[in-house]
Design a protein around this motif. Structure first.
Motif, mmCIF file in Angstrom:
data_model
loop_
_atom_site.group_PDB
_atom_site.id
_atom_site.type_symbol
_atom_site.label_atom_id
_atom_site.label_comp_id
_atom_site.label_asym_id
_atom_site.label_seq_id
_atom_site.Cartn_x
_atom_site.Cartn_y
_atom_site.Cartn_z
ATOM 1 N N LYS A 2 36.674 48.552 36.832
ATOM 2 C CA LYS A 2 37.168 47.468 37.672
ATOM 3 C C LYS A 2 35.998 46.751 38.293
ATOM 4 O O LYS A 2 34.975 47.344 38.608
ATOM 5 C CB LYS A 2 38.076 48.038 38.771
ATOM 6 N N ILE A 101 37.071 37.797 43.792
ATOM 7 C CA ILE A 101 37.689 38.947 43.147
ATOM 8 C C ILE A 101 37.963 40.015 44.203
ATOM 9 O O ILE A 101 37.056 40.388 44.957
ATOM 10 C CB ILE A 101 36.778 39.537 42.055
ATOM 11 N N SER A 104 41.672 46.640 45.299
ATOM 12 C CA SER A 104 43.087 46.913 45.528
ATOM 13 C C SER A 104 43.373 47.361 46.958
ATOM 14 O O SER A 104 44.538 47.526 47.327
ATOM 15 C CB SER A 104 43.590 47.961 44.540
ATOM 16 N N TYR B 35 47.102 33.372 44.306
ATOM 17 C CA TYR B 35 47.038 34.791 43.975
ATOM 18 C C TYR B 35 48.437 35.358 43.933
ATOM 19 O O TYR B 35 49.343 34.890 44.614
ATOM 20 C CB TYR B 35 46.237 35.568 45.036
ATOM 21 N N ARG B 36 48.541 36.423 43.179
ATOM 22 C CA ARG B 36 49.784 37.192 43.126
ATOM 23 C C ARG B 36 49.478 38.603 43.613
ATOM 24 O O ARG B 36 48.443 39.186 43.257
ATOM 25 C CB ARG B 36 50.294 37.243 41.687
ATOM 26 N N GLN B 37 50.398 39.155 44.422
ATOM 27 C CA GLN B 37 50.240 40.534 44.883
ATOM 28 C C GLN B 37 51.529 41.293 44.618
ATOM 29 O O GLN B 37 52.603 40.883 45.042
ATOM 30 C CB GLN B 37 49.898 40.590 46.378
ATOM 31 N N GLN B 41 49.379 46.834 45.472
ATOM 32 C CA GLN B 41 48.286 46.377 44.613
ATOM 33 C C GLN B 41 47.410 45.374 45.348
ATOM 34 O O GLN B 41 47.779 44.844 46.388
ATOM 35 C CB GLN B 41 48.866 45.713 43.357
ATOM 36 N N ARG B 44 45.615 39.350 42.549
ATOM 37 C CA ARG B 44 45.178 38.895 41.229
ATOM 38 C C ARG B 44 45.232 37.373 41.179
ATOM 39 O O ARG B 44 46.232 36.775 41.572
ATOM 40 C CB ARG B 44 46.051 39.524 40.136
ATOM 41 N N ASP B 59 42.962 35.165 36.119
ATOM 42 C CA ASP B 59 43.126 36.324 35.255
ATOM 43 C C ASP B 59 44.543 36.501 34.703
ATOM 44 O O ASP B 59 44.742 37.169 33.697
ATOM 45 C CB ASP B 59 42.736 37.591 36.031
ATOM 46 N N ILE B 60 45.535 35.887 35.367
ATOM 47 C CA ILE B 60 46.932 36.110 34.958
ATOM 48 C C ILE B 60 47.697 34.791 34.925
ATOM 49 O O ILE B 60 48.786 34.681 35.458
ATOM 50 C CB ILE B 60 47.632 37.138 35.887
#
Lengths: 112, 112
Positions: A2, A101, A104, B35-37, B41, B44, B59-60
């Motif tokens: 990661k 970035i 978590s 971003y998504r969470q 987690q 991302r 990234d997604i």
């Protein structure tokens, strides 16, 4: 591997103690380092940022950066129950096109 | 928070529907991010934009689309191609790509 790694915890400390949160990163070109606090169900809140090697202090919080070892840490002195939250480490740099970035997160629990 | 407004706070989507999440800022910051969470987690990166009329995939990005027609607005559309859209969506802004980012209050999207 990661890009930004944190121990998920929970890290449990008694009230008044020092909480130490750690973060490692893989991109040697990383230039900016951030710590966010996130309470359950809420959005992240910026608490510290650091750009240079060494320590940076702000009230009860100290951020420590060691670029040679690729780690950044956050110390919380005199921990309070209200500090109980998830702490997110975030890193950006040239190699990642300056995208922020996130790790978590580490869950911190301060026991009264 | 601090000049960033996300709406709505809660959103329910039926299977096969597209929905658009709003992010507006009045701080004149150049960079905006989505971003998504997911529960437990980290964050991302879906998309980011450094200037008006330009944006890049994170990234997604699959199943999502964005636009940046005005500096103050960066809406995110969650399309029917996104197979698992239930998540907490966070918009962030920063003066430039390598400076600290600030988050809106988030939108919690649920597929029903």
């Amino acid at each position: 591997q990661k890009e930004v790694e944190q121990n998920s915890g929970p890290l449990s400390v008694p009230e008044g103690a020092i909480a130490s949160l750690n973060c490692t990163y893989s991109d040697r070109g990383s230039q900016s380092f951030f710590w966010y606090r996130q309470y359950s169900g809420k959005s992240p809140e910026l608490i510290m940022f650091i750009y240079s090697n060494g320590d940076k202090e702000d009230g009860r919080f100290t951020a420590q950066l060691n670029k040679a070892s690729q780690y950044v840490s956050l110390l919380i002195r005199d921990s309070q129950p209200s500090d109980s939250a998830t702490y997110l480490c975030a890193v950006n740099g040239m190699d990642s096109s300056y995208k922020l970035i996130f790790g978590s997160g580490t869950r911190l629990l301060v026991r009264p | 928070d601090g000049g960033i407004t996300q709406s709505p706070k809660y959103l329910f989507r039926k299977e096969g529907q597209n929905v658009t999440l709003s992010c507006e800022q009045n701080l004149n910051h150049d960079a905006m991010y989505w971003y998504r969470q997911d529960p437990g987690q980290g964050l991302r990166l879906i998309y980011y934009s450094q200037i008006v009329n330009d944006f890049q995939k994170g990234d997604i990005a699959e199943g999502y689309s964005v636009s940046r027609e005005k500096k103050e607005s960066f809406p995110l559309t969650v399309t029917s191609a996104q197979k698992n859209p239930t998540a907490f969506y966070l918009c962030a802004i920063s003066r430039t790509m390598n400076t600290e980012a600030f988050f809106g209050q988030g939108t919690r999207l649920t597929v029903v």
